[in-house]
Scaffold this motif. Structure first.
Motif, PDB file in Angstrom:
ATOM      1  N   ALA A 165      -7.346 -16.303   9.405  1.00 37.57           N
ATOM      2  CA  ALA A 165      -7.753 -17.397   8.789  1.00 37.57           C
ATOM      3  C   ALA A 165      -9.453 -17.291   8.680  1.00 37.57           C
ATOM      4  O   ALA A 165      -9.995 -17.534   7.670  1.00 37.57           O
ATOM      5  CB  ALA A 165      -7.543 -18.622   9.634  1.00 37.57           C
ATOM      6  N   LYS A 201     -11.282 -14.422   9.048  1.00 35.07           N
ATOM      7  CA  LYS A 201     -11.609 -13.226   8.160  1.00 35.07           C
ATOM      8  C   LYS A 201     -11.221 -13.447   6.674  1.00 35.07           C
ATOM      9  O   LYS A 201     -12.139 -13.206   5.953  1.00 35.07           O
ATOM     10  CB  LYS A 201     -10.689 -12.327   8.791  1.00 35.07           C
ATOM     11  CG  LYS A 201     -11.460 -11.283   9.857  1.00 35.07           C
ATOM     12  CD  LYS A 201     -10.613  -9.762   9.812  1.00 35.07           C
ATOM     13  CE  LYS A 201      -9.036  -9.814   9.905  1.00 35.07           C
ATOM     14  NZ  LYS A 201      -8.735  -8.457  10.500  1.00 35.07           N
ATOM     15  N   ASP A 238      -5.990 -22.487   6.222  1.00 36.04           N
ATOM     16  CA  ASP A 238      -7.380 -22.273   5.968  1.00 36.04           C
ATOM     17  C   ASP A 238      -7.524 -22.571   4.459  1.00 36.04           C
ATOM     18  O   ASP A 238      -6.644 -22.850   3.516  1.00 36.04           O
ATOM     19  CB  ASP A 238      -7.706 -20.846   6.202  1.00 36.04           C
ATOM     20  CG  ASP A 238      -6.836 -19.851   5.321  1.00 36.04           C
ATOM     21  OD1 ASP A 238      -7.026 -19.920   4.055  1.00 36.04           O
ATOM     22  OD2 ASP A 238      -6.267 -18.860   6.049  1.00 36.04           O
ATOM     23  N   ILE A 250       3.665  -9.314   3.218  1.00 35.03           N
ATOM     24  CA  ILE A 250       2.494  -9.450   4.058  1.00 35.03           C
ATOM     25  C   ILE A 250       2.935  -9.307   5.364  1.00 35.03           C
ATOM     26  O   ILE A 250       2.120  -8.902   6.164  1.00 35.03           O
ATOM     27  CB  ILE A 250       1.984 -10.885   3.745  1.00 35.03           C
ATOM     28  CG1 ILE A 250       0.500 -10.656   4.051  1.00 35.03           C
ATOM     29  CG2 ILE A 250       2.662 -11.894   4.776  1.00 35.03           C
ATOM     30  CD1 ILE A 250      -0.063 -10.246   2.720  1.00 35.03           C
ATOM     31  N   TYR A 309       0.661  -3.457   5.889  1.00 44.23           N
ATOM     32  CA  TYR A 309       0.380  -3.887   4.753  1.00 44.23           C
ATOM     33  C   TYR A 309      -0.810  -4.829   4.458  1.00 44.23           C
ATOM     34  O   TYR A 309      -0.971  -5.856   5.193  1.00 44.23           O
ATOM     35  CB  TYR A 309       1.563  -4.746   3.805  1.00 44.23           C
ATOM     36  CG  TYR A 309       1.554  -4.887   2.644  1.00 44.23           C
ATOM     37  CD1 TYR A 309       2.096  -3.926   1.644  1.00 44.23           C
ATOM     38  CD2 TYR A 309       1.187  -6.074   2.029  1.00 44.23           C
ATOM     39  CE1 TYR A 309       2.225  -4.156   0.531  1.00 44.23           C
ATOM     40  CE2 TYR A 309       1.107  -6.307   0.828  1.00 44.23           C
ATOM     41  CZ  TYR A 309       1.747  -5.129  -0.070  1.00 44.23           C
ATOM     42  OH  TYR A 309       1.690  -5.452  -1.358  1.00 44.23           O
ATOM     43  N   VAL A 321      -3.505  -7.049   1.391  1.00 49.27           N
ATOM     44  CA  VAL A 321      -3.560  -7.258  -0.051  1.00 49.27           C
ATOM     45  C   VAL A 321      -4.475  -6.359  -0.561  1.00 49.27           C
ATOM     46  O   VAL A 321      -4.347  -5.533  -1.586  1.00 49.27           O
ATOM     47  CB  VAL A 321      -4.074  -8.481  -0.093  1.00 49.27           C
ATOM     48  CG1 VAL A 321      -4.239  -8.899  -1.398  1.00 49.27           C
ATOM     49  CG2 VAL A 321      -3.072  -9.578   0.469  1.00 49.27           C
ATOM     50  N   GLY A 323      -9.799  -4.693   9.736  1.00 48.69           N
ATOM     51  CA  GLY A 323      -8.287  -4.923   9.608  1.00 48.69           C
ATOM     52  C   GLY A 323      -7.317  -3.715   9.649  1.00 48.69           C
ATOM     53  O   GLY A 323      -7.947  -2.877   8.783  1.00 48.69           O
ATOM     54  N   LEU A 363      -1.597  -4.878  10.783  1.00 51.70           N
ATOM     55  CA  LEU A 363      -0.671  -4.866  11.925  1.00 51.70           C
ATOM     56  C   LEU A 363      -0.635  -6.218  12.441  1.00 51.70           C
ATOM     57  O   LEU A 363       0.343  -6.492  13.078  1.00 51.70           O
ATOM     58  CB  LEU A 363      -1.233  -3.709  12.989  1.00 51.70           C
ATOM     59  CG  LEU A 363      -0.899  -2.465  12.596  1.00 51.70           C
ATOM     60  CD1 LEU A 363      -1.396  -1.438  13.995  1.00 51.70           C
ATOM     61  CD2 LEU A 363       0.538  -2.083  12.242  1.00 51.70           C
ATOM     62  N   GLY A 364      -1.670  -7.086  12.290  1.00 49.98           N
ATOM     63  CA  GLY A 364      -1.766  -8.412  12.981  1.00 49.98           C
ATOM     64  C   GLY A 364      -0.474  -9.277  12.518  1.00 49.98           C
ATOM     65  O   GLY A 364       0.137  -9.740  13.636  1.00 49.98           O
ATOM     66  N   THR A 401      -4.328 -20.567   2.662  1.00 49.65           N
ATOM     67  CA  THR A 401      -2.986 -20.182   3.248  1.00 49.65           C
ATOM     68  C   THR A 401      -2.590 -20.902   4.400  1.00 49.65           C
ATOM     69  O   THR A 401      -3.436 -21.449   4.999  1.00 49.65           O
ATOM     70  CB  THR A 401      -3.473 -18.530   3.678  1.00 49.65           C
ATOM     71  OG1 THR A 401      -3.833 -18.005   2.692  1.00 49.65           O
ATOM     72  CG2 THR A 401      -1.970 -18.112   4.182  1.00 49.65           C
TER      73      THR A 401
HETATM   74  N1  LIG Z   1      -5.064 -16.372   6.103  1.00 46.90           N
HETATM   75  C1  LIG Z   1      -5.129 -15.422   5.078  1.00 46.90           C
HETATM   76  N2  LIG Z   1      -5.713 -15.508   4.209  1.00 46.90           N
HETATM   77  C2  LIG Z   1      -5.764 -14.632   3.046  1.00 46.90           C
HETATM   78  N3  LIG Z   1      -4.996 -13.508   3.476  1.00 46.90           N
HETATM   79  C3  LIG Z   1      -4.448 -13.181   4.370  1.00 46.90           C
HETATM   80  C4  LIG Z   1      -4.519 -14.046   5.498  1.00 46.90           C
HETATM   81  N4  LIG Z   1      -3.808 -13.630   6.403  1.00 46.90           N
HETATM   82  C5  LIG Z   1      -3.427 -12.247   6.234  1.00 46.90           C
HETATM   83  N5  LIG Z   1      -3.712 -12.163   4.819  1.00 46.90           N
HETATM   84  C6  LIG Z   1      -3.559 -10.955   4.177  1.00 46.90           C
HETATM   85  O1  LIG Z   1      -2.745 -10.162   4.764  1.00 46.90           O
HETATM   86  C7  LIG Z   1      -2.723  -8.732   5.408  1.00 46.90           C
HETATM   87  C8  LIG Z   1      -2.066  -8.382   6.385  1.00 46.90           C
HETATM   88  O2  LIG Z   1      -2.780  -9.313   7.569  1.00 46.90           O
HETATM   89  P1  LIG Z   1      -2.671  -8.754   8.957  1.00 46.90           P
HETATM   90  O3  LIG Z   1      -3.109  -9.748   9.912  1.00 46.90           O
HETATM   91  O4  LIG Z   1      -1.178  -8.104   9.202  1.00 46.90           O
HETATM   92  O5  LIG Z   1      -3.473  -7.380   8.904  1.00 46.90           O
HETATM   93  P2  LIG Z   1      -5.088  -7.436   8.742  1.00 46.90           P
HETATM   94  O6  LIG Z   1      -5.733  -8.869   9.080  1.00 46.90           O
HETATM   95  O7  LIG Z   1      -5.623  -6.726   7.493  1.00 46.90           O
HETATM   96  O8  LIG Z   1      -5.426  -6.474   9.882  1.00 46.90           O
HETATM   97  P3  LIG Z   1      -5.492  -6.648  11.587  1.00 46.90           P
HETATM   98  O9  LIG Z   1      -4.760  -7.988  11.776  1.00 46.90           O
HETATM   99  O10 LIG Z   1      -4.214  -5.413  12.063  1.00 46.90           O
HETATM  100  O11 LIG Z   1      -6.513  -6.445  12.219  1.00 46.90           O
HETATM  101  C9  LIG Z   1      -4.526  -8.834   5.359  1.00 46.90           C
HETATM  102  O12 LIG Z   1      -5.041  -7.609   5.051  1.00 46.90           O
HETATM  103  C10 LIG Z   1      -4.596 -10.000   4.101  1.00 46.90           C
HETATM  104  O13 LIG Z   1      -4.847  -9.103   3.108  1.00 46.90           O
END
Ligand SMILES: Nc1ncnc2c1ncn2[C@@H]1O[C@H](COP(=O)(O)OP(=O)(O)OP(=O)(O)O)[C@@H](O)[C@H]1O
Ligand SMILES: [Mg+2]
Length: 348
Positions: free
Chosen positions: A253, A255, A280, A293, A298, A300, A310, A313-314, A339
């Motif tokens: 949220a 980031k 957010d 997602i 994966y 975006v 990023g 994996l989160g 989101t």
């Molecule tokens: N709150 C959000 N708003 C917009 N896009 C999001 C949000 N949460 C996730 N995403 C999208 O989903 C993707 C995957 O999220 P995820 O947390 O799995 O990976 P990451 O944040 O890129 O990396 P990591 O969490 O491993 O550091 C992100 O790269 C982003 O493009």
């Protein structure tokens, strides 16, 4: 016969009331009877031959009606064995063969389904290995580059050296994070008993996590609020893992929301569950990406996400943890609007 003719004699005694009345005797030359007998023979013979021919024809068709479908099934089985999993037998009869064909097709459906699953898993595994290698290679290459520059000349320039070393440290930390995330994922996937439950107040850990994000929020001038409608928010769950879920969600949220954005967390007590939403007003996720997602790696926008540190994996880790607790995680998002991620966790 005195005339030398073949005769047929028939003698019949005529009785009445126990005394013999007389005897009747017929005589017929055989030449008059023989054509009759021959014609009877002919009829019998013809009938027998016709019966045999009809029996043969019927037998042929009956056996064909059995062997044809069996041969068809055999051929189909061979084609399936050769890897053509789409083949099916087309037998619509209502007898045992029809039943067999139906079972055969059901088996082929199941086989095809399993095969597709295996192929998909194999593809995912290959993708996964490629992704891991790529993610590890990038920071390693950078680290190597900076070390080489240091070796070449930067060593003497104390200021440059300090800067390079801090960059190297940053990438080393990133590597460590990726490896830790991968370990978490594999631990969650491998063992069923990786969840160690204790009782705790969900609101308390969410408040703590929010405090931990103070710096990041201040940097981006973002507002984070936590609200709950009272009620009992105690759950039995794995404390550290649940913490990891919300760290990941709040991290996203922060980031993926621009400066001065708002992040709202709310907790609601349901019947036997607690629902937490993280909302957010950030960049949002376009519809076509929403389904994928939660997949590992994966993102975006790979470049943007990587710049933000990023790996993708989160969310995958968050989903695994929530599922390991028999909970649910879902996403609502609108591109450029924001989101909302909802997590439902059972209290027990
Ligand atoms: N709150 C959000 N708003 C917009 N896009 C999001 C949000 N949460 C996730 N995403 C999208 O989903 C993707 C995957 O999220 P995820 O947390 O799995 O990976 P990451 O944040 O890129 O990396 P990591 O969490 O491993 O550091 C992100 O790269 C982003 O493009
Ligand atoms: Mg993330």
């Amino acid at each position: 016969d005195p005339l030398g003719l073949d005769m047929k004699y028939v003698t019949v005694r005529v009785d009445r009331g126990g005394c013999i009345l007389g005897i009747v005797r017929f005589a017929l030359p055989l030449s008059r009877v023989q054509p009759e007998i021959r014609s009877i023979y002919r009829i019998v013979l013809f009938g027998a031959v016709a019966a045999v021919i009809i029996a043969l024809i019927v037998a042929y068709f009956v056996s064909r009606s059995i062997t044809l479908p069996i041969r068809q099934m055999q051929e189909t089985a061979q084609q399936i064995a050769k890897g053509d999993f789409g083949k099916r037998v087309r037998i619509k009869s209502r007898d045992e063969l029809g039943e067999l064909a139906k079972s055969f097709n059901t088996m082929a459906d199941e086989l095809q389904h399993q095969m597709e699953n295996l192929r998909r898993m194999d593809r995912m595994r290959t993708d996964f290995v490629a992704n891991v290698s790529h993610e590890l290679k990038t920071p390693l290459t950078l680290i190597r580059g900076y070390i080489e520059t240091l070796e070449d000349r930067a060593m003497d320039d104390k200021k440059a050296a300090t800067k390079f070393i801090s960059i190297i440290k940053e990438h080393a930390d990133r590597l460590a994070n990726i490896v830790n995330d991968l370990l978490s994922l594999s631990e969650l996937e491998l063992s069923d008993d990786s969840v160690h439950k204790t009782e705790f107040d969900l609101k308390e850990i969410i408040d703590e996590i929010s405090l931990g994000f103070g710096h990041a929020l201040a940097d981006k001038k973002q507002m984070l609020t936590v609200s709950s409608q009272g009620g009992d928010l105690t759950i039995r769950a794995d404390h550290d893992k649940i913490e990891q879920v919300f760290v990941n969600l709040i991290d996203n949220a922060v980031k993926y929301t621009k400066e001065s954005g708002c992040i709202e967390l709310s907790l609601v007590e349901l019947d036997r569950e607690v629902c937490v939403t993280v909302q957010d007003n950030g960049i949002g996720i376009p519809r076509e990406h929403r389904e994928r997602i939660f997949e590992r790696f994966y993102r975006v926008d790979k470049a943007r996400s990587r710049d933000l540190g990023g790996t993708g994996l989160g969310l995958s880790i968050a989903k695994h943890i929530v599922l390991a607790h028999n909970g649910k995680i879902s996403i609502e998002s609108e591109f450029n609007k924001g989101t909302k991620i909802s997590v439902i966790l059972p209290k027990e």
